[in-house]
Design a protein around this motif. Sequence first.
Motif, mmCIF file in Angstrom:
data_model
loop_
_atom_site.group_PDB
_atom_site.id
_atom_site.type_symbol
_atom_site.label_atom_id
_atom_site.label_comp_id
_atom_site.label_asym_id
_atom_site.label_seq_id
_atom_site.Cartn_x
_atom_site.Cartn_y
_atom_site.Cartn_z
ATOM 1 N N GLN A 1 1.950 23.731 -30.281
ATOM 2 C CA GLN A 1 3.174 23.063 -30.728
ATOM 3 C C GLN A 1 3.683 22.095 -29.668
ATOM 4 O OE1 GLN A 1 6.257 25.482 -32.363
ATOM 5 N NE2 GLN A 1 4.943 26.343 -33.945
ATOM 6 N N LEU A 2 3.553 22.468 -28.397
ATOM 7 C CA LEU A 2 3.973 21.573 -27.318
ATOM 8 C C LEU A 2 3.137 20.295 -27.338
ATOM 9 C CD1 LEU A 2 5.625 20.844 -24.833
ATOM 10 C CD2 LEU A 2 3.980 22.142 -23.456
ATOM 11 N N ALA A 3 1.849 20.419 -27.536
ATOM 12 C CA ALA A 3 0.979 19.238 -27.589
ATOM 13 C C ALA A 3 1.366 18.337 -28.754
ATOM 14 C CB ALA A 3 -0.480 19.669 -27.698
ATOM 15 N N ASN A 4 1.629 18.926 -29.905
ATOM 16 C CA ASN A 4 2.029 18.151 -31.078
ATOM 17 C C ASN A 4 3.382 17.478 -30.847
ATOM 18 O OD1 ASN A 4 1.592 17.224 -33.785
ATOM 19 N ND2 ASN A 4 3.143 18.701 -34.450
ATOM 20 N N PHE A 5 4.339 18.238 -30.326
ATOM 21 C CA PHE A 5 5.659 17.686 -30.028
ATOM 22 C C PHE A 5 5.541 16.533 -29.036
ATOM 23 C CE2 PHE A 5 9.255 17.407 -27.137
ATOM 24 C CZ PHE A 5 10.284 17.128 -28.020
ATOM 25 N N THR A 6 4.773 16.745 -27.958
ATOM 26 C CA THR A 6 4.618 15.726 -26.926
ATOM 27 C C THR A 6 4.026 14.449 -27.513
ATOM 28 O OG1 THR A 6 4.395 17.398 -25.207
ATOM 29 C CG2 THR A 6 3.536 15.217 -24.696
ATOM 30 N N LYS A 7 3.044 14.587 -28.378
ATOM 31 C CA LYS A 7 2.415 13.424 -29.009
ATOM 32 C C LYS A 7 3.440 12.647 -29.849
ATOM 33 C CE LYS A 7 -1.206 12.214 -32.303
ATOM 34 N NZ LYS A 7 -2.213 12.752 -33.214
ATOM 35 N N ILE A 8 4.174 13.348 -30.678
ATOM 36 C CA ILE A 8 5.140 12.697 -31.572
ATOM 37 C C ILE A 8 6.308 12.102 -30.781
ATOM 38 C CG2 ILE A 8 6.822 13.131 -33.426
ATOM 39 C CD1 ILE A 8 4.789 15.252 -34.476
ATOM 40 N N TYR A 9 6.873 12.878 -29.873
ATOM 41 C CA TYR A 9 8.031 12.417 -29.118
ATOM 42 C C TYR A 9 7.650 11.286 -28.176
ATOM 43 C CZ TYR A 9 12.800 12.941 -27.420
ATOM 44 O OH TYR A 9 14.122 12.724 -27.116
ATOM 45 N N SER A 10 6.464 11.355 -27.580
ATOM 46 C CA SER A 10 5.987 10.273 -26.711
ATOM 47 C C SER A 10 5.880 8.968 -27.485
ATOM 48 C CB SER A 10 4.623 10.619 -26.108
ATOM 49 O OG SER A 10 4.741 11.684 -25.194
ATOM 50 N N ALA A 11 5.402 9.038 -28.704
ATOM 51 C CA ALA A 11 5.289 7.832 -29.533
ATOM 52 C C ALA A 11 6.671 7.237 -29.810
ATOM 53 C CB ALA A 11 4.577 8.152 -30.841
ATOM 54 N N ARG A 12 7.653 8.086 -30.047
ATOM 55 C CA ARG A 12 9.013 7.597 -30.296
ATOM 56 C C ARG A 12 9.592 6.934 -29.052
ATOM 57 N NH1 ARG A 12 11.271 12.730 -33.834
ATOM 58 N NH2 ARG A 12 9.985 12.279 -35.659
ATOM 59 N N VAL A 13 9.415 7.554 -27.910
ATOM 60 C CA VAL A 13 9.904 6.988 -26.655
ATOM 61 C C VAL A 13 9.180 5.666 -26.376
ATOM 62 C CG1 VAL A 13 10.041 7.340 -24.152
ATOM 63 C CG2 VAL A 13 10.617 9.215 -25.717
ATOM 64 N N ARG A 14 7.867 5.661 -26.577
ATOM 65 C CA ARG A 14 7.088 4.433 -26.385
ATOM 66 C C ARG A 14 7.604 3.321 -27.288
ATOM 67 N NH1 ARG A 14 2.290 5.681 -28.678
ATOM 68 N NH2 ARG A 14 3.127 4.729 -30.547
ATOM 69 N N ILE B 1 15.637 0.914 -17.821
ATOM 70 C CA ILE B 1 15.841 1.954 -16.813
ATOM 71 C C ILE B 1 16.114 3.218 -17.614
ATOM 72 C CG2 ILE B 1 17.244 2.778 -14.893
ATOM 73 C CD1 ILE B 1 18.012 -0.184 -14.371
ATOM 74 N N TRP B 2 15.150 4.128 -17.633
ATOM 75 C CA TRP B 2 15.265 5.354 -18.436
ATOM 76 C C TRP B 2 15.723 6.480 -17.518
ATOM 77 C CZ3 TRP B 2 13.627 5.179 -23.666
ATOM 78 C CH2 TRP B 2 13.818 6.380 -24.364
ATOM 79 N N VAL B 3 16.863 7.049 -17.821
ATOM 80 C CA VAL B 3 17.464 8.075 -16.970
ATOM 81 C C VAL B 3 17.060 9.457 -17.465
ATOM 82 C CG1 VAL B 3 19.633 8.972 -16.045
ATOM 83 C CG2 VAL B 3 19.402 6.522 -16.533
ATOM 84 N N GLY B 4 16.515 10.245 -16.557
ATOM 85 C CA GLY B 4 16.093 11.598 -16.896
ATOM 86 C C GLY B 4 17.270 12.553 -17.009
ATOM 87 N N HIS B 5 17.009 13.670 -17.651
ATOM 88 C CA HIS B 5 18.028 14.708 -17.793
ATOM 89 C C HIS B 5 18.180 15.461 -16.475
ATOM 90 C CE1 HIS B 5 18.445 14.414 -22.128
ATOM 91 N NE2 HIS B 5 17.129 14.428 -22.258
ATOM 92 N N ILE C 1 10.521 19.280 -19.948
ATOM 93 C CA ILE C 1 9.456 18.754 -20.814
ATOM 94 C C ILE C 1 9.794 17.323 -21.223
ATOM 95 C CG2 ILE C 1 8.407 18.956 -23.116
ATOM 96 C CD1 ILE C 1 8.688 22.055 -22.732
ATOM 97 N N LEU C 2 11.029 17.091 -21.631
ATOM 98 C CA LEU C 2 11.441 15.733 -22.012
ATOM 99 C C LEU C 2 11.310 14.771 -20.830
ATOM 100 C CD1 LEU C 2 14.551 16.445 -24.250
ATOM 101 C CD2 LEU C 2 12.235 15.825 -24.980
ATOM 102 N N ASN C 3 11.726 15.210 -19.648
ATOM 103 C CA ASN C 3 11.618 14.348 -18.472
ATOM 104 C C ASN C 3 10.170 13.972 -18.181
ATOM 105 O OD1 ASN C 3 14.353 14.169 -17.987
ATOM 106 N ND2 ASN C 3 14.375 15.792 -16.459
ATOM 107 N N THR C 4 9.258 14.898 -18.381
ATOM 108 C CA THR C 4 7.834 14.589 -18.186
ATOM 109 C C THR C 4 7.382 13.504 -19.156
ATOM 110 O OG1 THR C 4 7.398 16.831 -17.385
ATOM 111 C CG2 THR C 4 5.509 15.590 -18.191
#
Length: 147
Positions: free
Chosen positions: A9-22, A36-40, A54-57
């Motif tokens: 689930q983490l891999a799937n989430f990372t793939k989807i969320y990374s695409a949105r951030v990108r 300038i993207w500010v981390g949590h 995880i989001l910061n990564t």
Amino acid sequence: MHGAVDPAQLANFTKIYSARVRDIMTTLKNAHIPVIWVGHPMVRDEEFSADMAILNTIFQDQAARNGAQFVPLWTAFSDNGHFSAYGEGVDGSKVRLRADDGVHLTPSGYQKAAKILEPLIACYQPDAAQKSKPAAPSAPAPSSATQ
């Protein structure tokens, strides 16, 4: 679930969320807007803090891939790797930086975050290039004809 992260689930989430951030970064970059993207910052609840990590990564990875600048706030708002509601304020004194919910910042916390971001934002001001240029050397003093 129950404090454990399912790797699939983490891999799937990372793939989807990374695409949105990108996509956000690409949209801004295509509009010639510097990012300038500010981390949590770390939060009080350990499970929620792990989620923020995880989001910061993801943010850091996508910033590196897409020409954005990632600014981590994690250590600026923690005490030796542990959550603390208090920390060094902009004047150097110990102040409350975190709200009662353990997530949001207090006005002093927001001032600290702004102090971290201010010099980075200043680089993008229209007159920043002019300010960063060295001053023109002054003309040498005339030499005396008689020695």
